[in-house]
Design an enzyme around this catalytic site. Sequence first.
Site, PDB file in Angstrom:
ATOM      1  N   GLU A 165       0.877  -1.172   0.000  1.00  0.00           N
ATOM      2  CA  GLU A 165       0.000   0.000   0.000  1.00  0.00           C
ATOM      3  C   GLU A 165       0.915   1.223   0.000  1.00  0.00           C
ATOM      4  O   GLU A 165       2.125   1.098  -0.202  1.00  0.00           O
ATOM      5  CB  GLU A 165      -0.954  -0.047   1.205  1.00  0.00           C
ATOM      6  CG  GLU A 165      -1.840  -1.307   1.182  1.00  0.00           C
ATOM      7  CD  GLU A 165      -2.900  -1.324   2.273  1.00  0.00           C
ATOM      8  OE1 GLU A 165      -3.397  -0.252   2.628  1.00  0.00           O
ATOM      9  OE2 GLU A 165      -3.220  -2.420   2.773  1.00  0.00           O
TER      10      GLU A 165
ATOM     11  N   LYS B 265      -0.037   4.443  -4.821  1.00  0.00           N
ATOM     12  CA  LYS B 265       0.816   3.269  -5.012  1.00  0.00           C
ATOM     13  C   LYS B 265       1.573   3.325  -6.334  1.00  0.00           C
ATOM     14  O   LYS B 265       2.236   2.371  -6.703  1.00  0.00           O
ATOM     15  CB  LYS B 265      -0.048   2.001  -4.989  1.00  0.00           C
ATOM     16  CG  LYS B 265      -0.933   1.870  -3.749  1.00  0.00           C
ATOM     17  CD  LYS B 265      -1.805   0.632  -3.855  1.00  0.00           C
ATOM     18  CE  LYS B 265      -3.086   0.783  -3.061  1.00  0.00           C
ATOM     19  NZ  LYS B 265      -3.997  -0.352  -3.240  1.00  0.00           N
TER      20      LYS B 265
ATOM     21  N   ARG C  10       5.177 -12.998  -7.740  1.00  0.00           N
ATOM     22  CA  ARG C  10       3.851 -13.193  -8.342  1.00  0.00           C
ATOM     23  C   ARG C  10       3.708 -12.570  -9.723  1.00  0.00           C
ATOM     24  O   ARG C  10       2.703 -12.756 -10.386  1.00  0.00           O
ATOM     25  CB  ARG C  10       2.772 -12.661  -7.393  1.00  0.00           C
ATOM     26  CG  ARG C  10       2.734 -13.479  -6.098  1.00  0.00           C
ATOM     27  CD  ARG C  10       1.572 -13.106  -5.229  1.00  0.00           C
ATOM     28  NE  ARG C  10       0.301 -13.292  -5.910  1.00  0.00           N
ATOM     29  CZ  ARG C  10      -0.873 -12.971  -5.362  1.00  0.00           C
ATOM     30  NH1 ARG C  10      -0.908 -12.453  -4.145  1.00  0.00           N
ATOM     31  NH2 ARG C  10      -1.987 -13.153  -6.022  1.00  0.00           N
TER      32      ARG C  10
ATOM     33  N   ARG D 213     -18.730  12.019  -0.311  1.00  0.00           N
ATOM     34  CA  ARG D 213     -19.864  11.985  -1.242  1.00  0.00           C
ATOM     35  C   ARG D 213     -20.138  10.554  -1.721  1.00  0.00           C
ATOM     36  O   ARG D 213     -19.277   9.697  -1.684  1.00  0.00           O
ATOM     37  CB  ARG D 213     -19.614  12.897  -2.421  1.00  0.00           C
ATOM     38  CG  ARG D 213     -18.416  12.520  -3.270  1.00  0.00           C
ATOM     39  CD  ARG D 213     -18.406  13.286  -4.571  1.00  0.00           C
ATOM     40  NE  ARG D 213     -18.417  14.733  -4.374  1.00  0.00           N
ATOM     41  CZ  ARG D 213     -18.743  15.609  -5.302  1.00  0.00           C
ATOM     42  NH1 ARG D 213     -19.108  15.180  -6.492  1.00  0.00           N
ATOM     43  NH2 ARG D 213     -18.700  16.899  -5.063  1.00  0.00           N
TER      44      ARG D 213
ATOM     45  N   ARG E 171     -13.827  -6.506  -0.121  1.00  0.00           N
ATOM     46  CA  ARG E 171     -12.650  -6.924   0.644  1.00  0.00           C
ATOM     47  C   ARG E 171     -13.035  -7.319   2.064  1.00  0.00           C
ATOM     48  O   ARG E 171     -13.948  -6.757   2.667  1.00  0.00           O
ATOM     49  CB  ARG E 171     -11.617  -5.767   0.705  1.00  0.00           C
ATOM     50  CG  ARG E 171     -11.204  -5.229  -0.649  1.00  0.00           C
ATOM     51  CD  ARG E 171     -10.494  -6.274  -1.498  1.00  0.00           C
ATOM     52  NE  ARG E 171      -9.278  -6.747  -0.860  1.00  0.00           N
ATOM     53  CZ  ARG E 171      -8.091  -6.144  -0.965  1.00  0.00           C
ATOM     54  NH1 ARG E 171      -7.973  -5.068  -1.687  1.00  0.00           N
ATOM     55  NH2 ARG E 171      -7.030  -6.627  -0.352  1.00  0.00           N
TER      56      ARG E 171
END
Length: 261
Positions: free
Chosen positions: A3, A59, A121, A153, A249
Amino acid sequence: MPELPEVERARALIEAHALGREIAEVDDTDTYVCRPHAPGEIDDALTGTTLVAAHRRGKTMWVETDGGPVLGLHLGMAGKIVVDGAEAGDPKADNNGLNPVWDRFTVRFADGGTLILRDKRRLGRAVLDPSLDNLGPDAAEITRPAFHERVGRGSAPIKARIMDQSVLAGVGNLLADEALWRARISPLHPAESLSGEELDALRRAIRAATRSAIRKGGVHTGDVIASRRRGGSCPRCGAEMTRATVGGRTTWWCPAEQRGS
Ligand SMILES: [Zn+2]
């Protein structure tokens, strides 16, 4: 998964150790990591240039060269940046052991050193002149008015809102849970119904959680992260943590303190 804090550590590593060095050769033969470039295209564009500045928004990370194009580097799900053997990036990634098979993209400097994107990966990217068009302001830098305007919002749950990279760049799953816990806001709370005070508290919590994670080595060091498990209890009040899927998530929160949904 990297992150904002993990990417910032990678950027800082490049800034401290890779700038001012001339590029002698680039191994860009992994056509998946280097898509859409053909093998040799990044090498041709960067060889002979020098890295002069390392930037980041959320990121997304990019490195400027003197006279050449910008080199974009993305850590994907489990990538690390390695400069002369020192690494920064996803601290949980099983990328150790110097297996050259996991070195997806390598910049060789004229002085003999290297900058490597190491990624077991293979979900990281190296790309010339990356687009920042769909990225919101950086989560650690966003101003108070912009945060209110962008985050407060929509009817989506606030957790989904702060993880939308076009709204706010850099917050992933763990940082979102940590920041909402610090601000005592339910992840299910509709974004548009947060008060101004709650938005201020959330912005402060994201900044504080981000700074702490950069200093301590990654988002896994957050105060509530170890409690994100079955039977885990809130480190502040001791209540049992609750789990649900929010914004696609797995999400953990303290139902006693994080109310408002
Ligand atoms: Zn609690």
